[in-house]
Motif scaffolding. Structure first.
Motif, mmCIF file in Angstrom:
data_model
loop_
_atom_site.group_PDB
_atom_site.id
_atom_site.type_symbol
_atom_site.label_atom_id
_atom_site.label_comp_id
_atom_site.label_asym_id
_atom_site.label_seq_id
_atom_site.Cartn_x
_atom_site.Cartn_y
_atom_site.Cartn_z
ATOM 1 N N LYS A 1 0.837 -1.020 0.097
ATOM 2 C CA LYS A 1 -0.067 -0.040 -0.096
ATOM 3 C C LYS A 1 1.002 1.205 0.169
ATOM 4 O O LYS A 1 0.707 2.127 -0.805
ATOM 5 N N GLN A 2 1.757 1.204 0.801
ATOM 6 C CA GLN A 2 2.852 2.355 0.966
ATOM 7 C C GLN A 2 3.607 2.523 -0.508
ATOM 8 O O GLN A 2 3.711 3.700 -0.960
ATOM 9 N N GLN A 3 4.172 1.473 -1.112
ATOM 10 C CA GLN A 3 4.732 1.505 -2.280
ATOM 11 C C GLN A 3 3.556 1.964 -3.338
ATOM 12 O O GLN A 3 4.353 2.724 -4.240
ATOM 13 N N THR A 4 2.555 1.665 -3.457
ATOM 14 C CA THR A 4 1.452 1.991 -4.411
ATOM 15 C C THR A 4 1.250 3.326 -4.346
ATOM 16 O O THR A 4 1.366 4.045 -5.356
ATOM 17 N N TYR A 5 1.306 4.030 -3.082
ATOM 18 C CA TYR A 5 1.012 5.410 -3.046
ATOM 19 C C TYR A 5 2.121 6.136 -3.141
ATOM 20 O O TYR A 5 2.191 7.327 -4.225
ATOM 21 N N GLN A 6 3.491 5.778 -3.322
ATOM 22 C CA GLN A 6 4.676 6.507 -3.543
ATOM 23 C C GLN A 6 4.642 6.386 -5.027
ATOM 24 O O GLN A 6 5.011 7.410 -5.774
ATOM 25 N N LEU A 7 4.284 5.287 -5.901
ATOM 26 C CA LEU A 7 4.085 5.354 -7.111
ATOM 27 C C LEU A 7 3.265 6.275 -7.897
ATOM 28 O O LEU A 7 3.122 6.718 -8.957
ATOM 29 N N HIS A 8 1.914 6.311 -6.866
ATOM 30 C CA HIS A 8 0.569 6.884 -7.436
ATOM 31 C C HIS A 8 1.304 8.469 -7.423
ATOM 32 O O HIS A 8 1.257 9.480 -8.465
ATOM 33 N N LYS A 9 2.136 9.007 -6.447
ATOM 34 C CA LYS A 9 2.459 10.394 -6.292
ATOM 35 C C LYS A 9 3.575 10.614 -7.631
ATOM 36 O O LYS A 9 3.387 11.690 -8.204
ATOM 37 N N LEU A 10 4.322 9.453 -7.696
ATOM 38 C CA LEU A 10 5.573 9.774 -8.947
ATOM 39 C C LEU A 10 4.674 9.802 -10.425
ATOM 40 O O LEU A 10 5.207 10.506 -11.133
ATOM 41 N N LEU A 11 3.953 8.551 -10.521
ATOM 42 C CA LEU A 11 3.374 8.517 -12.098
ATOM 43 C C LEU A 11 1.926 8.914 -12.069
ATOM 44 O O LEU A 11 1.250 8.892 -13.496
ATOM 45 N N ASN A 12 1.308 9.517 -11.230
ATOM 46 C CA ASN A 12 -0.199 9.854 -11.590
ATOM 47 C C ASN A 12 -1.146 8.622 -12.238
ATOM 48 O O ASN A 12 -1.519 8.941 -13.064
ATOM 49 N N LEU A 13 -1.097 7.618 -11.045
ATOM 50 C CA LEU A 13 -1.545 6.283 -11.589
ATOM 51 C C LEU A 13 -3.135 6.555 -11.574
ATOM 52 O O LEU A 13 -3.639 7.227 -10.864
ATOM 53 N N THR A 14 -4.035 5.960 -12.707
ATOM 54 C CA THR A 14 -5.230 5.898 -12.452
ATOM 55 C C THR A 14 -5.760 4.837 -11.484
ATOM 56 O O THR A 14 -4.821 4.006 -11.012
ATOM 57 N N GLY A 15 -7.068 4.756 -11.258
ATOM 58 C CA GLY A 15 -7.681 3.706 -10.147
ATOM 59 C C GLY A 15 -7.304 2.640 -10.700
ATOM 60 O O GLY A 15 -7.037 1.406 -9.837
ATOM 61 N N ASP A 16 -7.416 2.057 -11.923
ATOM 62 C CA ASP A 16 -7.184 0.675 -12.453
ATOM 63 C C ASP A 16 -5.863 0.336 -12.215
ATOM 64 O O ASP A 16 -5.472 -0.762 -11.790
ATOM 65 N N GLN A 17 -4.846 1.431 -12.618
ATOM 66 C CA GLN A 17 -3.626 0.991 -12.554
ATOM 67 C C GLN A 17 -3.054 0.847 -10.997
ATOM 68 O O GLN A 17 -2.277 0.003 -10.578
ATOM 69 N N GLN A 18 -3.564 1.633 -10.237
ATOM 70 C CA GLN A 18 -3.428 1.474 -8.615
ATOM 71 C C GLN A 18 -3.762 0.201 -8.220
ATOM 72 O O GLN A 18 -2.971 -0.291 -7.237
ATOM 73 N N GLY A 19 -4.862 -0.248 -8.528
ATOM 74 C CA GLY A 19 -5.254 -1.563 -8.017
ATOM 75 C C GLY A 19 -4.558 -2.746 -8.605
ATOM 76 O O GLY A 19 -4.241 -3.666 -7.987
ATOM 77 N N ASP A 20 -3.954 -2.681 -9.964
ATOM 78 C CA ASP A 20 -3.065 -3.772 -10.782
ATOM 79 C C ASP A 20 -1.819 -3.608 -10.034
ATOM 80 O O ASP A 20 -1.026 -4.792 -9.619
ATOM 81 N N ILE A 21 -1.188 -2.452 -9.814
ATOM 82 C CA ILE A 21 0.055 -2.188 -9.309
ATOM 83 C C ILE A 21 0.181 -2.746 -7.788
ATOM 84 O O ILE A 21 0.889 -3.510 -7.260
ATOM 85 N N PHE A 22 -0.947 -2.572 -7.141
ATOM 86 C CA PHE A 22 -1.058 -3.113 -5.610
ATOM 87 C C PHE A 22 -1.085 -4.805 -5.622
ATOM 88 O O PHE A 22 -0.292 -5.267 -4.686
#
Length: 118
Positions: A37-58
């Motif tokens: 969850k923490q790593q996904t949040y950091q990647l979201h801040k870096l890459l502006n992930l979409t909701g689907d991308q966040q779920g897949d990355i998580f």
């Protein structure tokens, strides 16, 4: 009187030290989900992930963390742990390449290079 103050100071320092060491132990024993969850949040801040991308990355990161924890728990040699870690990292990178856009993936790789230099 000085003996009592010294004794109470010693006890206070002892309890502060115990609190600090238990906080460090709690950090090391985080669940794979919490780490992912923490790593996904950091990647979201870096890459502006979409909701689907966040779920897949998580999901990819949870799987990777679970595999890494299994590697750590087993009584393996350093070479086996390194190969296992390399395999997990390669799988994560391949999954990220499928999930992220080419621009996002390029930014992700650049951030990895910056982290290695630190």
């Amino acid at each position: 009187m000085k003996k009592y103050i010294s004794f109470l100071s010693f006890i206070a320092l002892f309890f502060i030290g115990m609190q600090f060491s238990s906080a460090q132990t709690a950090d090391k024993q985080q669940s794979p989900e919490a780490i992912a969850k923490q790593q996904t949040y950091q990647l979201h801040k870096l890459l502006n992930l979409t909701g689907d991308q966040q779920g897949d990355i998580f999901r990819v990161l949870v799987d990777a963390q679970q595999n890494l924890q299994v590697l750590d728990k087993k009584d393996n040699t350093d070479i086996i742990k390194q190969e296992g870690t390399r395999t997990v990292n390669n799988n994560v990178e391949a999954s990220f390449k499928k999930i992220l856009t080419p621009e996002q993936f390029k930014t992700y790789q650049e951030s990895l290079v910056k982290e290695e230099k630190k």
